[in-house]
Design a protein around this motif. Structure first.
Motif, PDB file in Angstrom:
ATOM      1  N   PHE A   1     120.572 -19.644  86.234  1.00  0.00           N
ATOM      2  CA  PHE A   1     119.925 -20.889  86.347  1.00  0.00           C
ATOM      3  C   PHE A   1     118.335 -20.534  86.353  1.00  0.00           C
ATOM      4  O   PHE A   1     117.298 -21.015  86.021  1.00  0.00           O
ATOM      5  N   TYR A   2     118.152 -19.511  87.306  1.00  0.00           N
ATOM      6  CA  TYR A   2     116.732 -18.930  87.534  1.00  0.00           C
ATOM      7  C   TYR A   2     116.109 -18.132  86.490  1.00  0.00           C
ATOM      8  O   TYR A   2     115.191 -18.464  86.067  1.00  0.00           O
ATOM      9  N   GLU A   3     117.065 -17.525  85.740  1.00  0.00           N
ATOM     10  CA  GLU A   3     116.462 -16.862  84.522  1.00  0.00           C
ATOM     11  C   GLU A   3     116.241 -17.923  83.499  1.00  0.00           C
ATOM     12  O   GLU A   3     115.151 -17.778  82.780  1.00  0.00           O
ATOM     13  N   VAL A   4     116.975 -19.090  83.379  1.00  0.00           N
ATOM     14  CA  VAL A   4     116.515 -19.889  82.262  1.00  0.00           C
ATOM     15  C   VAL A   4     115.453 -20.672  82.704  1.00  0.00           C
ATOM     16  O   VAL A   4     114.436 -21.094  81.899  1.00  0.00           O
ATOM     17  N   SER A   5     115.123 -20.872  84.078  1.00  0.00           N
ATOM     18  CA  SER A   5     114.036 -21.677  84.451  1.00  0.00           C
ATOM     19  C   SER A   5     112.763 -21.143  84.434  1.00  0.00           C
ATOM     20  O   SER A   5     111.692 -21.639  83.889  1.00  0.00           O
ATOM     21  N   LEU A   6     112.963 -19.574  84.630  1.00  0.00           N
ATOM     22  CA  LEU A   6     111.702 -18.695  84.313  1.00  0.00           C
ATOM     23  C   LEU A   6     111.134 -18.735  82.655  1.00  0.00           C
ATOM     24  O   LEU A   6     109.919 -18.931  82.469  1.00  0.00           O
ATOM     25  N   GLU A   7     112.389 -18.596  81.948  1.00  0.00           N
ATOM     26  CA  GLU A   7     111.920 -18.632  80.654  1.00  0.00           C
ATOM     27  C   GLU A   7     111.568 -19.884  80.177  1.00  0.00           C
ATOM     28  O   GLU A   7     110.406 -19.751  79.208  1.00  0.00           O
ATOM     29  N   TYR A   8     111.859 -21.078  80.690  1.00  0.00           N
ATOM     30  CA  TYR A   8     111.347 -22.216  80.192  1.00  0.00           C
ATOM     31  C   TYR A   8     109.905 -22.551  80.735  1.00  0.00           C
ATOM     32  O   TYR A   8     108.966 -22.881  79.991  1.00  0.00           O
ATOM     33  N   VAL A   9     109.677 -22.092  81.924  1.00  0.00           N
ATOM     34  CA  VAL A   9     108.215 -22.280  82.402  1.00  0.00           C
ATOM     35  C   VAL A   9     107.260 -21.336  81.565  1.00  0.00           C
ATOM     36  O   VAL A   9     106.343 -21.904  81.049  1.00  0.00           O
ATOM     37  N   PHE A  10     107.689 -20.328  81.270  1.00  0.00           N
ATOM     38  CA  PHE A  10     107.104 -19.244  80.591  1.00  0.00           C
ATOM     39  C   PHE A  10     106.889 -19.898  79.194  1.00  0.00           C
ATOM     40  O   PHE A  10     105.512 -19.871  78.575  1.00  0.00           O
ATOM     41  N   LYS A  11     107.609 -20.503  78.346  1.00  0.00           N
ATOM     42  CA  LYS A  11     107.420 -21.014  77.125  1.00  0.00           C
ATOM     43  C   LYS A  11     106.782 -22.197  77.148  1.00  0.00           C
ATOM     44  O   LYS A  11     105.760 -22.381  76.332  1.00  0.00           O
ATOM     45  N   VAL A  12     106.734 -23.216  78.115  1.00  0.00           N
ATOM     46  CA  VAL A  12     105.866 -24.272  78.184  1.00  0.00           C
ATOM     47  C   VAL A  12     104.371 -23.750  78.133  1.00  0.00           C
ATOM     48  O   VAL A  12     103.517 -24.330  77.509  1.00  0.00           O
ATOM     49  N   GLN A  13     104.188 -23.007  79.215  1.00  0.00           N
ATOM     50  CA  GLN A  13     102.796 -22.355  79.508  1.00  0.00           C
ATOM     51  C   GLN A  13     102.157 -21.808  78.278  1.00  0.00           C
ATOM     52  O   GLN A  13     101.078 -21.986  77.863  1.00  0.00           O
ATOM     53  N   GLU A  14     103.017 -20.769  77.485  1.00  0.00           N
ATOM     54  CA  GLU A  14     102.523 -20.298  76.002  1.00  0.00           C
ATOM     55  C   GLU A  14     102.228 -21.376  75.189  1.00  0.00           C
ATOM     56  O   GLU A  14     101.176 -21.253  74.251  1.00  0.00           O
ATOM     57  N   VAL A  15     102.940 -22.284  75.049  1.00  0.00           N
ATOM     58  CA  VAL A  15     102.649 -23.364  73.946  1.00  0.00           C
ATOM     59  C   VAL A  15     101.315 -24.202  74.342  1.00  0.00           C
ATOM     60  O   VAL A  15     100.453 -24.453  73.465  1.00  0.00           O
ATOM     61  N   GLN A  16     101.307 -24.479  75.644  1.00  0.00           N
ATOM     62  CA  GLN A  16     100.039 -24.991  76.106  1.00  0.00           C
ATOM     63  C   GLN A  16      98.665 -24.237  75.985  1.00  0.00           C
ATOM     64  O   GLN A  16      97.763 -24.642  75.377  1.00  0.00           O
ATOM     65  N   GLU A  17      98.682 -23.014  76.028  1.00  0.00           N
ATOM     66  CA  GLU A  17      97.748 -22.101  75.873  1.00  0.00           C
ATOM     67  C   GLU A  17      97.470 -21.906  74.312  1.00  0.00           C
ATOM     68  O   GLU A  17      96.354 -21.736  73.718  1.00  0.00           O
ATOM     69  N   ARG A  18      98.694 -21.535  73.787  1.00  0.00           N
ATOM     70  CA  ARG A  18      98.532 -21.229  72.094  1.00  0.00           C
ATOM     71  C   ARG A  18      98.128 -22.420  71.248  1.00  0.00           C
ATOM     72  O   ARG A  18      97.250 -22.210  70.252  1.00  0.00           O
ATOM     73  N   LYS A  19      98.233 -23.870  71.808  1.00  0.00           N
ATOM     74  CA  LYS A  19      97.662 -24.778  70.985  1.00  0.00           C
ATOM     75  C   LYS A  19      96.127 -24.741  70.918  1.00  0.00           C
ATOM     76  O   LYS A  19      95.470 -25.355  70.090  1.00  0.00           O
ATOM     77  N   MET A  20      95.426 -24.008  71.835  1.00  0.00           N
ATOM     78  CA  MET A  20      94.178 -24.177  71.852  1.00  0.00           C
ATOM     79  C   MET A  20      93.405 -23.381  70.539  1.00  0.00           C
ATOM     80  O   MET A  20      92.346 -23.808  70.265  1.00  0.00           O
ATOM     81  N   PHE A  21      94.296 -22.757  70.021  1.00  0.00           N
ATOM     82  CA  PHE A  21      93.751 -22.069  68.787  1.00  0.00           C
ATOM     83  C   PHE A  21      94.479 -22.225  67.484  1.00  0.00           C
ATOM     84  O   PHE A  21      94.036 -22.564  66.242  1.00  0.00           O
ATOM     85  N   ASP A  22      96.043 -22.137  67.707  1.00  0.00           N
ATOM     86  CA  ASP A  22      96.979 -22.401  66.518  1.00  0.00           C
ATOM     87  C   ASP A  22      96.399 -23.748  66.212  1.00  0.00           C
ATOM     88  O   ASP A  22      97.043 -24.098  65.089  1.00  0.00           O
ATOM     89  N   PHE A  23      96.234 -24.711  66.938  1.00  0.00           N
ATOM     90  CA  PHE A  23      96.201 -26.069  66.523  1.00  0.00           C
ATOM     91  C   PHE A  23      94.671 -26.309  66.029  1.00  0.00           C
ATOM     92  O   PHE A  23      94.685 -27.257  64.926  1.00  0.00           O
ATOM     93  N   VAL A  24      93.852 -25.843  66.781  1.00  0.00           N
ATOM     94  CA  VAL A  24      92.541 -26.204  66.162  1.00  0.00           C
ATOM     95  C   VAL A  24      91.986 -25.341  64.839  1.00  0.00           C
ATOM     96  O   VAL A  24      91.332 -25.895  64.071  1.00  0.00           O
ATOM     97  N   GLU A  25      92.550 -24.020  64.613  1.00  0.00           N
ATOM     98  CA  GLU A  25      92.095 -23.205  63.666  1.00  0.00           C
ATOM     99  C   GLU A  25      92.461 -23.874  62.229  1.00  0.00           C
ATOM    100  O   GLU A  25      91.419 -23.692  61.589  1.00  0.00           O
ATOM    101  N   PRO A  26      93.543 -24.414  62.053  1.00  0.00           N
ATOM    102  CA  PRO A  26      93.847 -25.079  60.799  1.00  0.00           C
ATOM    103  C   PRO A  26      92.905 -26.051  60.346  1.00  0.00           C
ATOM    104  O   PRO A  26      92.588 -26.213  59.313  1.00  0.00           O
ATOM    105  N   LEU A  27      92.454 -26.909  61.557  1.00  0.00           N
ATOM    106  CA  LEU A  27      91.312 -28.097  61.098  1.00  0.00           C
ATOM    107  C   LEU A  27      90.264 -27.255  60.838  1.00  0.00           C
ATOM    108  O   LEU A  27      89.549 -28.139  59.745  1.00  0.00           O
ATOM    109  N   LEU A  28      89.921 -26.439  61.487  1.00  0.00           N
ATOM    110  CA  LEU A  28      88.560 -25.730  61.184  1.00  0.00           C
ATOM    111  C   LEU A  28      88.461 -25.223  59.809  1.00  0.00           C
ATOM    112  O   LEU A  28      87.740 -25.178  58.913  1.00  0.00           O
ATOM    113  N   ALA A  29      89.553 -24.471  59.425  1.00  0.00           N
ATOM    114  CA  ALA A  29      89.817 -23.882  58.110  1.00  0.00           C
ATOM    115  C   ALA A  29      89.778 -25.513  56.987  1.00  0.00           C
ATOM    116  O   ALA A  29      89.177 -24.974  55.821  1.00  0.00           O
TER     117      ALA A  29
END
Length: 725
Positions: A174-202
């Motif tokens: 349960f702890y391992e799944v929890s750590l992986e889920y928190v990591f993934k959530v924060q990764e997506v939150q950070e990644r959208k700052m460029f993966d999401f905006v850059e296509p619009l700019l292009a």
């Protein structure tokens, strides 16, 4: 206020507050997912319905304008602010284009629709799958725990040990799944700052390229496009370094979870089962309990992890006593009794394990042997800020500046760890220090530079101290560059004398390294990335601290770029040095003593360099810190910041031995081409990207600047940013 950082240590507590913070991230991801789906739908309508182009663009622009970014942390960098307001800027551009009815869309599906769909499917969908797995494991763990705790203590010892082993296995999973889920959530939150905006700019860039009617508007948009491109590049670079740090922390948590749990000497918190007696029947109810040592206050909240919400109101009482329950006095294991000053009766509580009960008992000063909770202290620094340390660092710096200051990747390329430690050990040993010959080929430059970094990391505390670490970070988060410089200037002079002297010595050297960036490719920004985490390492390794690495880098950049001002002048109360009248005369900033700074003029992504330019443009912009690296800059006659040539290594300490050649004679009316991108800091300056051609370029009255014409506008251009054609 942005989204709160999710600490990995909270995965083990699994507190209601942690669940609330996690829920806010989940809501933000759902909001982003819905917005992307709507945006994709609108984009397809724009491609397929040329006759209704004006209506589709209005809806598209409206969707962009309504969406607001939420960043992790309590402050945003200039780049994040630029990215956050980018959607509103895009919306304004689309609204201006509404009157232009005829448009031709080419490659829109490749540059806009597909990247957004890919981001939604690969990132957001992955986060949703992780959530399903997390919810499933939460339910499984809670059920296993309740079943385990209901076992009678009268069961056979072997049976109990087997049950303990099974629940530990479920808990760890349960702890391992929890750590992986928190990591993934924060990764997506950070990644959208460029993966999401850059296509619009292009997509917008494609519109400007293929639509003749949008040509004039594209020119007006060019300034913001340059800023946003730089911001996206900087944000992506910071993301890569931050992601690796967070991933490393997650791996540490997985490998040694007990060493990274948040254990406070003042507070104890976690889940407890409380015995409640009702009409001849006793039941065990799960509470999330918090105990504060100082007021001796116990707080209990009825909470069910499976439902994800509070069940009852919070209740609290002042602790009077805590006593362990003997195994033969109650069927349940891990039990202890507490009494309250302002609450009648004895409350029987059940911890989650024997270790958990021990922690609660010790926190509440229960009648149990006191165990030492303090972890084995980490080995203290092997080195000190003493005379030996200063002599070693000076010797190492001299070797770098005389032997390899032009070596590519200086300080970024690391040496072999065993050789680095061997070098530092020999250099710091009074018996062998005289025998260390750094001018010998025995010691590679990367070994010497790594020894400097290793010395700084081995200090008992970071060079800029734990005490002022947060102060420096807050200074880097100030709204404008001058306020940041002034505040950092002030804090530097709070440092202990030896720390400030060593910092002065180091940053003066780094300024010299940055002045040779065209050869060694180490710009001020790159040096900030290398030394930020070393000079300003936090006392506790958390996700929030890793998110502040970008601000640590900014602090180091400011120290390098403003070395002379920060270390030679005393801070003036209420402002910067008295000789810089920045508020009254903003143009004087660029003309007093040095050429434009590099961190404000990085390269743009849109410029495709020629083969001869690739080496010069690989990392960032030109940094002219030549004057800062000299002990007596006033003795120089500087007419071209970019024409520095060193006749010998000894010229580092003898400014008179430098030969500063004059620029080629400036003929009025000549054309010039930009080598680097530049962002205007004053209304009299021009903003441009690399490759821009200027007309009627001639010398200006301000040293270090030229005057030229771009798109019908005449303004100032940094002399060392262009070449004549």
């Amino acid at each position: 206020m942005g989204l709160p950082a999710l600490e990995f240590s909270d995965c083990y507590l699994d507190s209601p507050q942690f669940r609330d913070r996690l829920k806010s991230h989940e809501l933000e991801l759902d909001k982003t997912n819905k917005f992307i789906k709507e945006l994709i739908k609108d984009g397809k309508a724009l491609i397929q319905a040329l006759k209704n182009l004006s209506t589709a663009k209005r809806k598209f622009a409206e969707s962009l304008n309504e969406f607001k970014f939420q960043c992790i942390g309590d402050a945003e960098t200039d780049d994040e602010i630029c990215i956050a307001k980018s959607l509103q800027e895009f919306a304004g551009v689309l609204q201006n284009l509404e009157d232009e009815r005829t448009r031709m869309i080419e490659n829109a599906n490749d540059v806009l629709i597909m990247p957004l769909e890919r981001f939604r499917k690969e990132q957001i969908s992955a986060a949703k799958e992780a959530k399903k797995k997390y919810d499933k494991e939460t339910e499984k763990y809670c059920a296993a725990l309740e079943k385990h705790l209901s076992l009678s203590a009268k069961k056979k010892e072997a049976h109990l040990h087997e049950a303990d082993s099974q629940v530990d296995h479920v808990r760890q999973h349960f702890y391992e799944v929890s750590l992986e889920y928190v990591f993934k959530v924060q990764e997506v939150q950070e990644r959208k700052m460029f993966d999401f905006v850059e296509p619009l700019l292009a997509f917008l860039q494609g519109l400007f390229t293929y639509y003749h009617h949008g040509y004039e508007l594209a020119k007006d948009f060019n300034h913001f496009k340059t800023d946003l491109t730089i911001s996206i590049q900087n944000t992506r670079n910071r993301f890569e370094s931050t992601r690796s740090e967070v991933e490393c922390l997650m791996r540490k948590m997985k490998e040694n979870p007990h060493e990274h749990k948040s254990i406070s000497h003042d507070t104890m918190e976690g889940y407890l089962f409380v015995q409640e007696k009702r009409s001849f029947v006793s039941t065990w109810v799960k509470y999330y309990c918090t105990y504060h040592r100082e007021p001796k206050r116990v707080t209990m909240v009825l909470f069910d992890q499976k439902s994800g919400g509070k069940v009852g109101e919070e209740e609290s009482f002042t602790l009077k006593s805590c006593t362990r329950r003997k195994t033969d006095s109650i069927e349940k294991r891990f039990c202890f009794d507490v009494e309250g000053v302002d609450r009648s009766g004895v409350i029987t509580m059940q911890a989650l394990s024997e270790e958990d009960r021990r922690l609660w008992m010790e926190a509440m000063d229960g009648r149990e042997p006191v165990y030492n909770l303090n972890r084995d202290s980490q080995s203290e620094g092997m080195v000190q800020l003493d005379v030996v340390g200063f002599n070693v660092v000076k010797k190492l710096i001299y070797a770098v500046e005389t032997r390899g200051i032009d070596e590519q990747g200086l300080y970024r390329i690391v040496g072999v760890n065993s050789r680095v430690q061997n070098l530092l050990g020999l250099a710091m040993d009074p018996k062998t220090c005289a025998d260390v010959e750094l001018d010998s080929t025995e010691w590679e430059i990367k070994t010497i530079t790594s020894a400097i970094k290793f010395y700084l990391r081995m200090l008992p505390a970071p060079l800029m101290t734990y005490q002022y670490q947060r102060s420096f970070i807050k200074a880097a988060k100030r709204d404008n560059q001058e306020a940041r410089i002034t505040e950092i200037h002030r804090i530097v002079h709070w440092l202990p004398e030896k720390n400030r002297q060593m910092l002065d010595l180091l940053t003066k050297h780094l300024a010299n390294v940055a002045s040779h960036h065209q050869q060694n490719l180490m710009t001020v920004a790159n040096l900030g990335v290398v030394f930020g985490p070393t000079l300003l390492r936090p006392q506790e390794e958390t996700v929030a601290a890793i998110m502040d690495i970008k601000f640590q880098n900014i602090v180091v950049e400011i120290l390098i770029e403003n070395h002379e001002r920060i270390f030679k002048d005393m801070p003036v109360p209420g402002g910067g040095p008295a000789n810089l009248q920045l508020n009254l005369q903003p143009r004087r900033r660029s003309t007093e003593s040095k050429a434009p700074s590099c961190s404000e003029r990085p390269l743009t992504l849109f410029h495709t360099p020629t083969h001869s330019q690739k080496v010069e443009e690989r990392n960032s912009v030109v940094v002219n810190s030549t004057l800062e690296s000299l002990s007596s800059p006033s003795s120089l006659s500087l007419s071209s910041p970019s024409s520095l040539s060193l006749s010998s290594p000894s010229s580092l300490s003898s400014p008179s031995s430098l030969s500063l050649s004059s620029p080629s004679s400036l003929i009025p009316g000549r054309q010039a081409r930009a080598l680097y991108a530049c962002k205007a800091e004053h209304h009299s300056e021009l903003s441009f990207i690399a490759g821009t051609t200027f007309e009627n370029v001639h010398s200006s009255r301000e040293p270090g600047w030229l005057e030229g014409t771009l798109d019908g506008r005449t303004g100032l251009i940094p002399e060392n940013y262009v070449e004549f054609v």
